[in-house]
Write a protein that holds these residues in place. Structure first.
Motif, short mmCIF file in Angstrom:
data_model
loop_
_atom_site.label_atom_id
_atom_site.label_comp_id
_atom_site.label_asym_id
_atom_site.label_seq_id
_atom_site.Cartn_x
_atom_site.Cartn_y
_atom_site.Cartn_z
N MET A 1 0.84 -1.18 0.00
CA MET A 1 0.00 0.00 0.00
C MET A 1 0.88 1.24 0.00
O MET A 1 1.81 1.37 0.79
N GLU A 2 0.59 2.16 -0.89
CA GLU A 2 1.39 3.37 -1.01
C GLU A 2 1.00 4.36 0.08
O GLU A 2 -0.17 4.58 0.37
N GLU A 3 2.01 4.95 0.70
CA GLU A 3 1.77 5.90 1.80
C GLU A 3 1.40 7.26 1.24
O GLU A 3 1.98 7.74 0.28
N GLU A 4 0.39 7.89 1.86
CA GLU A 4 -0.05 9.22 1.45
C GLU A 4 1.05 10.25 1.74
O GLU A 4 1.70 10.16 2.77
N PRO A 5 1.24 11.21 0.85
CA PRO A 5 2.20 12.28 1.17
C PRO A 5 1.67 13.09 2.35
O PRO A 5 0.48 13.32 2.47
N THR A 6 2.57 13.48 3.21
CA THR A 6 2.16 14.23 4.40
C THR A 6 3.16 15.35 4.66
O THR A 6 4.14 15.50 3.94
N PHE A 7 2.90 16.13 5.68
CA PHE A 7 3.80 17.21 6.04
C PHE A 7 5.07 16.64 6.67
O PHE A 7 5.04 15.58 7.31
N ASP A 8 6.16 17.36 6.52
CA ASP A 8 7.44 16.95 7.09
C ASP A 8 7.40 17.14 8.61
O ASP A 8 7.06 18.22 9.10
N THR A 9 7.72 16.08 9.36
CA THR A 9 7.66 16.16 10.82
C THR A 9 8.63 17.20 11.37
O THR A 9 8.33 17.85 12.37
N ASP A 10 9.77 17.39 10.72
CA ASP A 10 10.73 18.40 11.18
C ASP A 10 10.14 19.81 11.04
O ASP A 10 10.35 20.67 11.90
N LEU A 11 9.42 20.04 9.97
CA LEU A 11 8.78 21.33 9.75
C LEU A 11 7.72 21.59 10.83
O LEU A 11 7.68 22.67 11.43
N ILE A 12 6.88 20.61 11.08
CA ILE A 12 5.83 20.76 12.08
C ILE A 12 6.44 20.95 13.47
O ILE A 12 5.99 21.79 14.25
N HIS A 13 7.51 20.22 13.76
CA HIS A 13 8.19 20.37 15.04
C HIS A 13 8.76 21.78 15.18
O HIS A 13 8.66 22.41 16.25
N LYS A 48 6.19 25.60 34.49
CA LYS A 48 6.08 26.64 33.48
C LYS A 48 7.42 26.91 32.79
O LYS A 48 7.46 27.33 31.65
N ASN A 49 8.52 26.70 33.50
CA ASN A 49 9.83 27.04 32.96
C ASN A 49 10.48 25.93 32.15
O ASN A 49 11.47 26.16 31.48
N ARG A 50 9.97 24.71 32.27
CA ARG A 50 10.58 23.59 31.56
C ARG A 50 10.38 23.71 30.06
O ARG A 50 9.37 24.24 29.61
N LEU A 51 11.35 23.20 29.32
CA LEU A 51 11.24 23.20 27.87
C LEU A 51 10.13 22.24 27.45
O LEU A 51 9.97 21.17 28.02
N THR A 52 9.39 22.63 26.44
CA THR A 52 8.34 21.77 25.92
C THR A 52 8.91 20.97 24.77
O THR A 52 9.65 21.49 23.95
N SER A 53 8.55 19.71 24.71
CA SER A 53 9.03 18.88 23.61
C SER A 53 7.86 18.06 23.07
O SER A 53 6.80 17.99 23.68
N ALA A 54 8.07 17.46 21.93
CA ALA A 54 7.02 16.68 21.29
C ALA A 54 7.51 15.25 21.06
O ALA A 54 8.63 15.03 20.61
N ASN A 55 6.66 14.33 21.38
CA ASN A 55 6.90 12.92 21.14
C ASN A 55 6.88 12.67 19.62
O ASN A 55 6.12 13.31 18.90
N VAL A 56 7.69 11.74 19.14
CA VAL A 56 7.75 11.43 17.71
C VAL A 56 6.38 11.02 17.19
O VAL A 56 5.95 11.45 16.12
N ASN A 57 5.67 10.19 17.95
CA ASN A 57 4.35 9.75 17.52
C ASN A 57 3.35 10.91 17.50
O ASN A 57 2.48 10.96 16.64
N ALA A 58 3.48 11.83 18.44
CA ALA A 58 2.60 13.01 18.46
C ALA A 58 2.85 13.88 17.23
O ALA A 58 1.91 14.43 16.65
N LEU A 59 4.10 14.00 16.83
CA LEU A 59 4.42 14.77 15.62
C LEU A 59 3.84 14.10 14.38
O LEU A 59 3.28 14.77 13.51
#
Length: 105
Positions: A1-13, A48-59
């Motif tokens: 099955m061909e994967e749909e084109p999607t947004f670049d995770t690095d860009l969204i991050h 409040k002061n901690r850096l926010t990060s994103a999980n790979v799966n969330a991205l």
């Protein structure tokens, strides 16, 4: 099955990091404005002061959601354009579908 084109995770991050940084700066500015007579807001690292990060799966999920949102917007705008006899999707077509699209998502 061909994967749909999607947004670049690095860009969204990068977009998310930009927003998180702006909000952190706004919070810091607001806390500095709220300080009374030179009082410190509190020492140490707080939630409040901690850096926010994103999980790979969330991205990945965010990228998929954006892909679906944009696809649906284009399809709805194309339907409106076709009903009007237009051959191109104009900004007015997107403006007309946007309120309902936002309610649906």
């Amino acid at each position: 099955m061909e994967e749909e084109p999607t947004f670049d995770t690095d860009l969204i991050h990068a977009i998310f990091k930009n927003i998180w940084t702006r909000r952190a700066l706004e919070r810091a500015r607001n806390e500095a404005d709220d300080a009374v007579d030179g009082e410190q807001a509190g020492a140490g690292t707080t939630k409040k002061n901690r850096l926010t990060s994103a999980n790979v799966n969330a991205l990945k999920l965010s990228c998929e959601l954006l892909r679906l949102f944009v696809t649906e917007a284009v399809q709805r705008a194309a339907t409106i354009a076709e009903a009007e006899g237009a051959t191109k999707i104009e900004a007015t077509h997107l403006e007309r579908i946007l309120p309902q699209l936002l309610l649906d998502f």
